[in-house]
Design a protein around this motif. Sequence first.
Motif, PDB file in Angstrom:
ATOM      1  N   ASN A 237      42.286  49.479  48.602  1.00  0.00           N
ATOM      2  CA  ASN A 237      41.844  48.600  47.517  1.00  0.00           C
ATOM      3  C   ASN A 237      41.677  47.159  47.932  1.00  0.00           C
ATOM      4  O   ASN A 237      41.782  46.265  47.105  1.00  0.00           O
ATOM      5  CB  ASN A 237      42.851  48.634  46.354  1.00  0.00           C
ATOM      6  CG  ASN A 237      42.689  49.906  45.564  1.00  0.00           C
ATOM      7  OD1 ASN A 237      41.622  50.493  45.565  1.00  0.00           O
ATOM      8  ND2 ASN A 237      43.735  50.336  44.919  1.00  0.00           N
TER       9      ASN A 237
ATOM     10  N   TYR B 297      39.252  45.091  48.353  1.00  0.00           N
ATOM     11  CA  TYR B 297      37.809  44.985  48.230  1.00  0.00           C
ATOM     12  C   TYR B 297      37.275  43.665  48.739  1.00  0.00           C
ATOM     13  O   TYR B 297      36.156  43.598  49.259  1.00  0.00           O
ATOM     14  CB  TYR B 297      37.394  45.182  46.766  1.00  0.00           C
ATOM     15  CG  TYR B 297      37.489  46.618  46.348  1.00  0.00           C
ATOM     16  CD1 TYR B 297      38.547  47.069  45.585  1.00  0.00           C
ATOM     17  CD2 TYR B 297      36.525  47.534  46.734  1.00  0.00           C
ATOM     18  CE1 TYR B 297      38.635  48.387  45.217  1.00  0.00           C
ATOM     19  CE2 TYR B 297      36.610  48.849  46.368  1.00  0.00           C
ATOM     20  CZ  TYR B 297      37.676  49.269  45.604  1.00  0.00           C
ATOM     21  OH  TYR B 297      37.769  50.584  45.229  1.00  0.00           O
ATOM     22  N   ASP B 298      38.061  42.575  48.558  1.00  0.00           N
ATOM     23  CA  ASP B 298      37.464  41.315  48.994  1.00  0.00           C
ATOM     24  C   ASP B 298      37.386  41.236  50.511  1.00  0.00           C
ATOM     25  O   ASP B 298      36.457  40.652  51.064  1.00  0.00           O
ATOM     26  CB  ASP B 298      38.224  40.113  48.413  1.00  0.00           C
ATOM     27  CG  ASP B 298      39.710  40.258  48.618  1.00  0.00           C
ATOM     28  OD1 ASP B 298      40.427  39.279  48.427  1.00  0.00           O
ATOM     29  OD2 ASP B 298      40.135  41.370  48.965  1.00  0.00           O
TER      30      ASP B 298
ATOM     31  N   VAL C  31      32.675  47.418  41.952  1.00  0.00           N
ATOM     32  CA  VAL C  31      33.891  46.712  41.549  1.00  0.00           C
ATOM     33  C   VAL C  31      33.597  45.258  41.217  1.00  0.00           C
ATOM     34  O   VAL C  31      34.197  44.668  40.324  1.00  0.00           O
ATOM     35  CB  VAL C  31      34.939  46.805  42.680  1.00  0.00           C
ATOM     36  CG1 VAL C  31      36.031  45.811  42.480  1.00  0.00           C
ATOM     37  CG2 VAL C  31      35.495  48.190  42.732  1.00  0.00           C
ATOM     38  N   GLN C  32      32.629  44.671  41.918  1.00  0.00           N
ATOM     39  CA  GLN C  32      32.317  43.275  41.674  1.00  0.00           C
ATOM     40  C   GLN C  32      31.352  43.076  40.525  1.00  0.00           C
ATOM     41  O   GLN C  32      30.760  42.007  40.391  1.00  0.00           O
ATOM     42  CB  GLN C  32      31.679  42.675  42.925  1.00  0.00           C
ATOM     43  CG  GLN C  32      32.656  42.577  44.043  1.00  0.00           C
ATOM     44  CD  GLN C  32      31.990  42.034  45.259  1.00  0.00           C
ATOM     45  OE1 GLN C  32      30.780  42.198  45.420  1.00  0.00           O
ATOM     46  NE2 GLN C  32      32.745  41.389  46.103  1.00  0.00           N
ATOM     47  N   LEU C  33      31.158  44.111  39.716  1.00  0.00           N
ATOM     48  CA  LEU C  33      30.326  44.009  38.519  1.00  0.00           C
ATOM     49  C   LEU C  33      28.844  43.873  38.830  1.00  0.00           C
ATOM     50  O   LEU C  33      28.068  43.561  37.941  1.00  0.00           O
ATOM     51  CB  LEU C  33      30.718  42.807  37.650  1.00  0.00           C
ATOM     52  CG  LEU C  33      32.107  42.860  37.053  1.00  0.00           C
ATOM     53  CD1 LEU C  33      32.356  41.600  36.282  1.00  0.00           C
ATOM     54  CD2 LEU C  33      32.228  44.016  36.115  1.00  0.00           C
TER      55      LEU C  33
ATOM     56  N   GLU D 155      42.018  59.011  38.171  1.00  0.00           N
ATOM     57  CA  GLU D 155      42.879  58.284  39.085  1.00  0.00           C
ATOM     58  C   GLU D 155      42.663  58.762  40.505  1.00  0.00           C
ATOM     59  O   GLU D 155      42.543  57.979  41.436  1.00  0.00           O
ATOM     60  CB  GLU D 155      44.349  58.523  38.714  1.00  0.00           C
ATOM     61  CG  GLU D 155      44.830  57.693  37.574  1.00  0.00           C
ATOM     62  CD  GLU D 155      45.279  56.344  38.016  1.00  0.00           C
ATOM     63  OE1 GLU D 155      45.817  56.238  39.131  1.00  0.00           O
ATOM     64  OE2 GLU D 155      45.064  55.395  37.267  1.00  0.00           O
TER      65      GLU D 155
ATOM     66  N   TYR E  33      38.982  55.304  37.770  1.00  0.00           N
ATOM     67  CA  TYR E  33      39.626  55.024  36.487  1.00  0.00           C
ATOM     68  C   TYR E  33      39.317  53.627  35.990  1.00  0.00           C
ATOM     69  O   TYR E  33      38.943  53.424  34.838  1.00  0.00           O
ATOM     70  CB  TYR E  33      41.141  55.207  36.631  1.00  0.00           C
ATOM     71  CG  TYR E  33      41.857  55.190  35.328  1.00  0.00           C
ATOM     72  CD1 TYR E  33      42.610  54.101  34.945  1.00  0.00           C
ATOM     73  CD2 TYR E  33      41.764  56.257  34.449  1.00  0.00           C
ATOM     74  CE1 TYR E  33      43.267  54.089  33.732  1.00  0.00           C
ATOM     75  CE2 TYR E  33      42.409  56.244  33.244  1.00  0.00           C
ATOM     76  CZ  TYR E  33      43.168  55.170  32.889  1.00  0.00           C
ATOM     77  OH  TYR E  33      43.812  55.144  31.699  1.00  0.00           O
ATOM     78  N   SER E  34      39.482  52.624  36.878  1.00  0.00           N
ATOM     79  CA  SER E  34      39.285  51.251  36.418  1.00  0.00           C
ATOM     80  C   SER E  34      37.846  51.017  35.988  1.00  0.00           C
ATOM     81  O   SER E  34      37.567  50.270  35.048  1.00  0.00           O
ATOM     82  CB  SER E  34      39.685  50.267  37.499  1.00  0.00           C
ATOM     83  OG  SER E  34      39.237  50.724  38.733  1.00  0.00           O
ATOM     84  N   LEU E  35      36.895  51.696  36.676  1.00  0.00           N
ATOM     85  CA  LEU E  35      35.510  51.512  36.291  1.00  0.00           C
ATOM     86  C   LEU E  35      35.242  52.137  34.929  1.00  0.00           C
ATOM     87  O   LEU E  35      34.490  51.598  34.110  1.00  0.00           O
ATOM     88  CB  LEU E  35      34.599  52.160  37.339  1.00  0.00           C
ATOM     89  CG  LEU E  35      34.569  51.462  38.691  1.00  0.00           C
ATOM     90  CD1 LEU E  35      33.760  52.266  39.659  1.00  0.00           C
ATOM     91  CD2 LEU E  35      33.975  50.089  38.562  1.00  0.00           C
TER      92      LEU E  35
END
Lengths: 261, 499
Positions: free
Chosen positions: B225, B227-228, B261-263, B351, B356-358
């Motif tokens: 995770n 991501y950055d 993830v970054q929209l 999960e 899930y977060s998306l």
Amino acid sequence: MSDLKSLYLALQRAFYAQPSDLNTATELLPQLKIGLIQAGLLLPQGDVNFQDLVVARDILEIGALTSIRSRDIPSFDRYFSQLQTFYTDYASNLPPSKREYPIRGLNLIRLLTQNRIADFHTTLESLPADVISDNTFIRHPVNLERWLMEGSYSKVWNAREEAPAEEYKFFIDSLMGTIRNEIASCEETAYESLPLKDAVNLLFFTNQSDLVTFAQQRGWEIDITGGAVRFAQKGEEKMEIPKQKLIAASLLYARELEQIV
Amino acid sequence: MADIEMKAGDDKPKDTKEEPKEEPKPEPLTPSEEIKANAAQIERAVSSLEPRFTHRVLRSLTALRKRIDDSALQTAIDSIYPKESETKKTLLTWLPEAPATSAEATMEVDSASKPTSTAEPVPEVEIYLRLLILYHLLSSNSTYDKALQLAHQTVEKMQALNRRSMDAIAAKVWFAVQRAYELAGDLPDARPLFLAAQRTASLRHDDEAQAALINCLLRSYIQYNLYDQADKLVSKTTFPASASNAQFARYHYYLGRIKAVQLNYTDAHTNLEQAIRRAPPARTAPGFYQVVHKYFVVVELLMGDIPDRSLFRHQVLEKALTAYFEIVKAVRTGSLAQFQSTLQKHAAQFEADKTYSLIVRLRQNVIKTGIRRLSLSYSRISLRDICVKLNLDSEEDAEYIVGKAIRDGVIEGRIVHEKGWLECSTQANNYGPEVSELFGRRIAFCLNLHNQSVKAMRYPLNAHRKELAAAEGAREREKELAKEIQEGDIDEDDIGGDF
């Protein structure tokens, strides 16, 4: 190391005093940071003494909280990025810090107020899902973001009382300003006119004079006699033809077609 | 004449029928023989400087590694290397002492028409054999540590050798190394190794290895995770354009995940589309296909489009995407209650898929769709009814949400606050410039596809010489014809209607 220890004790005293002695704390912090760098603890590489790491992390956390209380956002930024190594890479070695989640939550709210939603979500991804749902400190900014996105501003307004820590209140106040602008722009498009009393409620003002100043700022007409606020009607916009884009696209097509043998 | 011809015709199909029956009779090669054949191909590749043979060998890798076992590897190594060879001893140490049954040994000796080679084969063969051993060790749980050690040793050797002909095999080895680390659970430790190797690979212009290493690094970041960090890696490196399709597919998949993830949903959508296009067909790689499609569906929902229903009926995807199909249905109907219940029901699967977060972000999409449906069906609806139908918490909330929706352009209408209702106006004809933009995007995609296919066309090396020869022959014939016309041998009448 000994003066480092004494400085550290002085810092703790200053910070935990009620009310916290922010000036002394801010003075002591740069000296402590220099001390940490000399001891090689600020950016730890490889095996370092366990206790020293805990102390270093403590100092940085106090620094972060002090900068929030003195309203110094860039320095909070710096402290937080320095704390990142302690939280992520040494998470297995060190005992969990009580202040970790409040500081993380503060960071999230800060990103919200600066409208950096992409960074907000990226940071959120690095936290495990159970933390997000259970931990009050993290749940608060997450819920705030959700309500903002949906547009249920009343929930946001009510949530300001429920901030889990002192420092959150500062950010929420600045968030309110943003929210007011948002609501105002929504109302401009959605309503033809609003009675004054309702406008006061919707915009979370306490009295009419605030509303009047705000309305004048946004260019709304106030009809005092009728007791309503009238919004400028947006007429039929003439569709702007995006000339540049169309020309560029057509040229591209022409070039590609010519290349087909 | 007709009879004879018919008979000849009858005979021919019979012959062809018999031949295919004979063909399956020669048995498929045993694994050890296949390994030996591959080793010979690799030698050929090195000597003739043609990477085609190495690629052919590597293409058989996936099928081969399922069939190998200790004895096969041992016999192969025995036969490829001369009797007293250093490398042979080191290779054999990695394999457990498999008691080679005498029957097998005699069979090998009998059928081995080629004698054991006397010359030391090229190092590429050694690396290839190490690769096979590595995969074999990875297949069973207990030998992960051994696999890690072997991986380290192989990597050191590869770096020391620095031979261009080994590039393709080196890329595969990197992937195996990463798999070894992942199965042993130590992926973060591998990162410095990969980073250093990626630097050397780009210095040496080793495209395949570079591509493989970038993918390994991205995978290790995304797994944890980070991501950055993955984003920074992507911005600082250029993915080599000459990498193979499989690597491109992986790269686009990771890129799509980061962007989602970054929209940045539009970019994520394009990347995932590219990944699907470049991936191997659904039957050969169902796992990858399913995973990419899961993200594809979620990103499309986040963009506001409903994915095609036929997607969920695809044979390979049907079972894997059932949970996602239900979410799509919930979003389409715009019912928050259904969305919540589906989300809870399949939370465990989301999960595991890391979506899930998306999916949680889809909540506002559900509300938007719900509002849109209401505005299409009602010309006037009270705020209280909106509140009830959309399962919102209070009328105030409904008012704010509807106001925001109007401002964002989701619906057209006016709220009349005093009476407490929403008046919906019909949508104006929106055949505006957005349509040309949509068209533009699709045209760009097709043009891109066309250009890439043209670039990927391969011309065999000496084909143009054949053409030249043909052209030469044609010119000769023309000259003769012209000469004969001049000399009056052929009259124009004889030639006929050609000219």
